[in-house]
Scaffold this active site. Sequence first.
Site, PDB file in Angstrom:
ATOM      1  N   CYS A   1       0.847  -1.204   0.000  1.00  0.00           N
ATOM      2  CA  CYS A   1       0.000   0.000   0.000  1.00  0.00           C
ATOM      3  C   CYS A   1       0.882   1.254   0.000  1.00  0.00           C
ATOM      4  CB  CYS A   1      -0.968  -0.009   1.172  1.00  0.00           C
ATOM      5  SG  CYS A   1      -0.247  -0.427   2.769  1.00  0.00           S
ATOM      6  N   GLY A   2       1.965   1.216  -0.767  1.00  0.00           N
ATOM      7  CA  GLY A   2       2.830   2.383  -0.892  1.00  0.00           C
ATOM      8  C   GLY A   2       3.524   2.704   0.424  1.00  0.00           C
TER       9      GLY A   2
END
Length: 323
Positions: free
Chosen positions: A88-89
């Site tokens: 998720c980055g």
Amino acid sequence: MPSLKEIKGRIASVNSTRKITSAMKMVASSKLHHAQVAIENMLPYESMLEHILKTFLASDADVRSTYVAERPVKRVALLVFSSNSSLCGGFNANVIKEMQKAIEQYQHLGKENIVIYPIGRKVAEKVNKLGFKPAGNYNALADKPNVQGCTEIARELGMMYIKGEIDRVEMIYHHFKSAGSQILTRKTFLPIDIESELTADKERDLKSNVATREAVEYLRQRDKEQAENRRELDGKPLNDNFIVEPDLDSVMNKLIPKLAHLMLYTALLDSIASEHAARMVAMQTATDNADELLRELNLQYNKSRQQAITSELLDIVGGTVNN
């Protein structure tokens, strides 16, 4: 230069990865929609509670509550919200970095006087690596948020605060503003600063899953216009005239803990929505990068194939001339 077989293998590998990232993007988009619906369902209650408190404050009420009183900080608790999974980055990395800043700020109190409530497996693992003992296992809340779990944590922290076992509680989480904008937030949970809570940023875009630059710019312009409209209405008094029973202090001592429960639940929903939005954007970026890489590999494959064909033709022509 890689052979045609190696290039074909890379193309097949990138295609497989692209299928995975594309599927994860669609799953994250669906989960984000459910998270947005959960926030939207909670907002009417939040708005009404905020309206009641505003009315009391507007009437110059002398609010006396244990939850509002400031005192010297000797022991602190940190509520940190992360996800249970990755991809998720920079979502989890940013939360962990902010948590480490908070720990450094309070390190003069001693490690034994810093209590951490990790909500999410990623931050729980980091807490263990740093040598802290987590206050509990709350990984289930990061997957399936529920009001009861948040209420239990808020009630536990409230009792510890009343007894003087902790003097300050802070929350670290991502505030969900839109699918393309999640703001890393660190704010005080206890003692409750009602004024700052009522003036906090409440604007959200809960109707769109689009995370483009144009969508973010539109939201920023809309917020600017709404802020100007609010400034024009600030001078208008509230029309509510409540009859308070049994007395104002008793009512406020009931409402303020409810506000605390709502703050924690809102932070959890914000964090979950932000996680899905961050994962959706990360997987969309990965899919776009895979598409670009596939274009380059296909071009390289066609060039190598054409070069091999040309080389074979030259060998044939050369052999014919020699004969």
